[in-house]
Design an enzyme around this catalytic site. Structure first.
Site, PDB file in Angstrom:
ATOM      1  N   SER A 112       0.724  -1.774  -0.069  1.00 57.42           N
ATOM      2  CA  SER A 112       0.310  -0.471   0.165  1.00 57.42           C
ATOM      3  C   SER A 112       1.104   0.776  -0.331  1.00 57.42           C
ATOM      4  CB  SER A 112      -0.619   0.311   1.214  1.00 57.42           C
ATOM      5  OG  SER A 112      -1.557   1.484   1.461  1.00 57.42           O
TER       6      SER A 112
ATOM      7  N   TYR B 296      -2.261  -0.142  10.920  1.00 61.05           N
ATOM      8  CA  TYR B 296      -2.210  -0.129   9.393  1.00 61.05           C
ATOM      9  C   TYR B 296      -0.577  -0.492   8.739  1.00 61.05           C
ATOM     10  CZ  TYR B 296      -3.877  -0.530   4.367  1.00 61.05           C
ATOM     11  OH  TYR B 296      -3.992  -0.774   3.298  1.00 61.05           O
TER      12      TYR B 296
HETATM   13  N1  LIG Z   1      -8.524  -0.212  -1.335  1.00 57.82           N
HETATM   14  C1  LIG Z   1      -7.978   0.687  -0.802  1.00 57.82           C
HETATM   15  O1  LIG Z   1      -7.923   1.376  -1.177  1.00 57.82           O
HETATM   16  C2  LIG Z   1      -6.422  -0.008  -0.207  1.00 57.82           C
HETATM   17  C3  LIG Z   1      -5.295   0.433  -1.295  1.00 57.82           C
HETATM   18  C4  LIG Z   1      -3.820  -0.021  -0.665  1.00 57.82           C
HETATM   19  C5  LIG Z   1      -3.802  -1.162  -0.349  1.00 57.82           C
HETATM   20  N2  LIG Z   1      -4.929  -2.306  -0.148  1.00 57.82           N
HETATM   21  C6  LIG Z   1      -4.802  -3.052   0.128  1.00 57.82           C
HETATM   22  O2  LIG Z   1      -6.077  -3.998  -1.472  1.00 57.82           O
HETATM   23  C7  LIG Z   1      -6.028  -4.914  -0.113  1.00 57.82           C
HETATM   24  C8  LIG Z   1      -7.461  -4.957  -0.506  1.00 57.82           C
HETATM   25  O3  LIG Z   1      -8.045  -3.876  -0.545  1.00 57.82           O
HETATM   26  P1  LIG Z   1      -9.725  -4.106  -0.773  1.00 57.82           P
HETATM   27  O4  LIG Z   1      -9.662  -2.868  -0.542  1.00 57.82           O
HETATM   28  O5  LIG Z   1      -9.319  -4.660  -1.793  1.00 57.82           O
HETATM   29  O6  LIG Z   1     -10.418  -5.289   0.862  1.00 57.82           O
HETATM   30  P2  LIG Z   1     -11.927  -5.768   0.330  1.00 57.82           P
HETATM   31  O7  LIG Z   1     -12.359  -5.403   2.195  1.00 57.82           O
HETATM   32  O8  LIG Z   1     -12.611  -4.879  -0.598  1.00 57.82           O
HETATM   33  O9  LIG Z   1     -11.313  -6.988   0.233  1.00 57.82           O
HETATM   34  C9  LIG Z   1     -10.554  -7.897   1.679  1.00 57.82           C
HETATM   35  C10 LIG Z   1     -10.747  -8.827   1.136  1.00 57.82           C
HETATM   36  O10 LIG Z   1      -9.950  -9.966   1.858  1.00 57.82           O
HETATM   37  C11 LIG Z   1     -10.693 -10.667   2.560  1.00 57.82           C
HETATM   38  N3  LIG Z   1     -10.416 -10.816   4.365  1.00 57.82           N
HETATM   39  C12 LIG Z   1     -10.002 -10.202   5.130  1.00 57.82           C
HETATM   40  N4  LIG Z   1      -9.491 -10.806   5.915  1.00 57.82           N
HETATM   41  C13 LIG Z   1      -9.549 -11.378   5.947  1.00 57.82           C
HETATM   42  C14 LIG Z   1      -8.571 -12.762   6.849  1.00 57.82           C
HETATM   43  N5  LIG Z   1      -8.645 -12.202   8.144  1.00 57.82           N
HETATM   44  N6  LIG Z   1      -8.689 -13.418   6.210  1.00 57.82           N
HETATM   45  C15 LIG Z   1      -9.060 -14.297   5.351  1.00 57.82           C
HETATM   46  N7  LIG Z   1      -9.738 -12.995   4.629  1.00 57.82           N
HETATM   47  C16 LIG Z   1      -9.412 -11.997   4.778  1.00 57.82           C
HETATM   48  C17 LIG Z   1     -11.709 -10.687   2.787  1.00 57.82           C
HETATM   49  O11 LIG Z   1     -12.922 -12.033   3.042  1.00 57.82           O
HETATM   50  C18 LIG Z   1     -12.482  -9.990   0.977  1.00 57.82           C
HETATM   51  O12 LIG Z   1     -12.259 -11.651   0.383  1.00 57.82           O
HETATM   52  C19 LIG Z   1      -5.578  -5.391   1.012  1.00 57.82           C
HETATM   53  O13 LIG Z   1      -3.950  -4.938   1.419  1.00 57.82           O
HETATM   54  C20 LIG Z   1      -5.698  -3.385   1.712  1.00 57.82           C
HETATM   55  O14 LIG Z   1      -4.608  -3.534   2.292  1.00 57.82           O
HETATM   56  C21 LIG Z   1      -6.303  -1.498  -0.373  1.00 57.82           C
END
Ligand SMILES: NC(=O)c1ccc[n+]([C@@H]2O[C@H](COP(=O)([O-])OP(=O)(O)OC[C@H]3O[C@@H](n4cnc5c(N)ncnc54)[C@H](O)[C@@H]3O)[C@@H](O)[C@H]2O)c1
Length: 275
Positions: free
Chosen positions: A150, A163
């Site tokens: 991230s 985080y």
């Molecule tokens: N959305 C953003 O702005 C953003 C920015 C930078 C990085 N990220 C990173 O992208 C990745 C995905 O984020 P997202 O925004 O798509 O999230 P999201 O909530 O849309 O999806 C998260 C996914 O991870 C699974 N998950 C969460 N915790 C879990 C656990 N303890 N065990 C098993 N599965 C688990 C959920 O079931 C889901 O499938 C993460 O690593 C997040 O840190 C997101």
């Protein structure tokens, strides 16, 4: 009205290969898993139990039925099961996308338990998955791993000790694992997304994307937020043979977030506000 970009898959690029995407039932993980399927890979995804059915339905709507395994990445036995079930179903493992992460965002108020869970799902879970995936990849003569990091790995943000330190550890894990797995022809890289409109962000915005996209979008040179599908191309590039000489590094996929200085904000806010 915010338009979702489309992507043209590279037909057959991953035919015969097997990928495991953690947190692949939703958001960024779902977008990466879907594009891997569209490019011919067999794909297994994990998700929290309450996300499994929704994920299954979303893939089915696109004509795919990947193996979906529900559980918590904080549990070591579940991580082992993920690898075992994937190899049992598809016979091999070539690619791992470590994506599921804890969104606990706390600072001065963070408890030891908050840190424990953040790190357990995050860098510890990522590390364990890499350790477990490597033997299966060695059997195929190599493989590739992408850790979803991230922008929060690189900058300070308010109230985010849990985080941001967990993401910071992902950066070093990527480098160290890449060094130790290079002799096995296993490459390890990360992507660092900027602000991407997924459900956590949607929740924070109370569902009002029209209002909040320009507000958070202005932090990026491109003066907008990113879409999950925009994470897929860079992740698939790092998995693919096109990245055969790329390892131990991070690819920012952040619309210019990390390169902008405070002076640039006046310009991006004007553009974001005028859309
Ligand atoms: N959305 C953003 O702005 C953003 C920015 C930078 C990085 N990220 C990173 O992208 C990745 C995905 O984020 P997202 O925004 O798509 O999230 P999201 O909530 O849309 O999806 C998260 C996914 O991870 C699974 N998950 C969460 N915790 C879990 C656990 N303890 N065990 C098993 N599965 C688990 C959920 O079931 C889901 O499938 C993460 O690593 C997040 O840190 C997101």
């Amino acid at each position: 009205m915010v338009k979702t970009p489309t992507r043209t898959p590279v037909a057959g690029r991953f035919k015969g290969k097997v990928a495991l995407v953690t947190g692949g039932t939703n958001g960024i993980g779902y977008a990466i898993a879907l594009e891997l399927l569209r490019e011919g890979a067999n794909v297994a995804v994990s998700g929290l139990p309450h996300d499994a059915e929704g994920g299954r339905a979303a893939f089915a709507k696109e004509g795919y039925s990947p193996l979906i395994i529900a559980g918590d990445m904080a549990e070591e036995a579940f991580c082992k099961k993920l690898i075992d079930d994937t190899v049992a179903k598809y016979g091999r493992l070539d690619y791992l996308v470590n994506n599921a992460f804890s969104f606990i965002a706390k600072g001065l108020d963070a408890t030891r338990a908050d840190f424990h869970y953040s790190f357990n799902v995050g860098p510890f879970g990522f590390a364990l998955m890499i350790q477990l995936a490597a033997p299966a990849m060695r059997k195929n003569g190599g493989g590739a791993i992408v850790n979803v990091s991230s922008i929060s790995s690189w900058v300070a943000q308010p109230n985010r000790w849990t985080y941001n330190t967990a993401k910071g550890a992902v950066t070093q894990l990527t480098r160290c694992a890449a060094l130790d797995l290079a002799p096995d022809n296993i490459r390890v890289n990360s992507i660092s997304p900027g602000w991407i409109w997924t459900r956590e962000v949607d929740k924070a915005a109370g569902g009002d994307r029209e209002k909040f996209d320009p507000i958070w979008g202005q932090y990026h040179m491109l003066a907008r937020m990113g879409h999950p599908i925009e994470m897929a191309g860079p992740a698939l590039f790092l998995l693919s043979d096109d990245a055969s000489f790329v390892t131990g590094t991070d690819l920012p996929v952040d619309g210019g977030y990390n390169g902008i200085g405070p002076e640039g904000l006046g310009q991006t806010s004007k553009i974001a506000g005028s859309r």
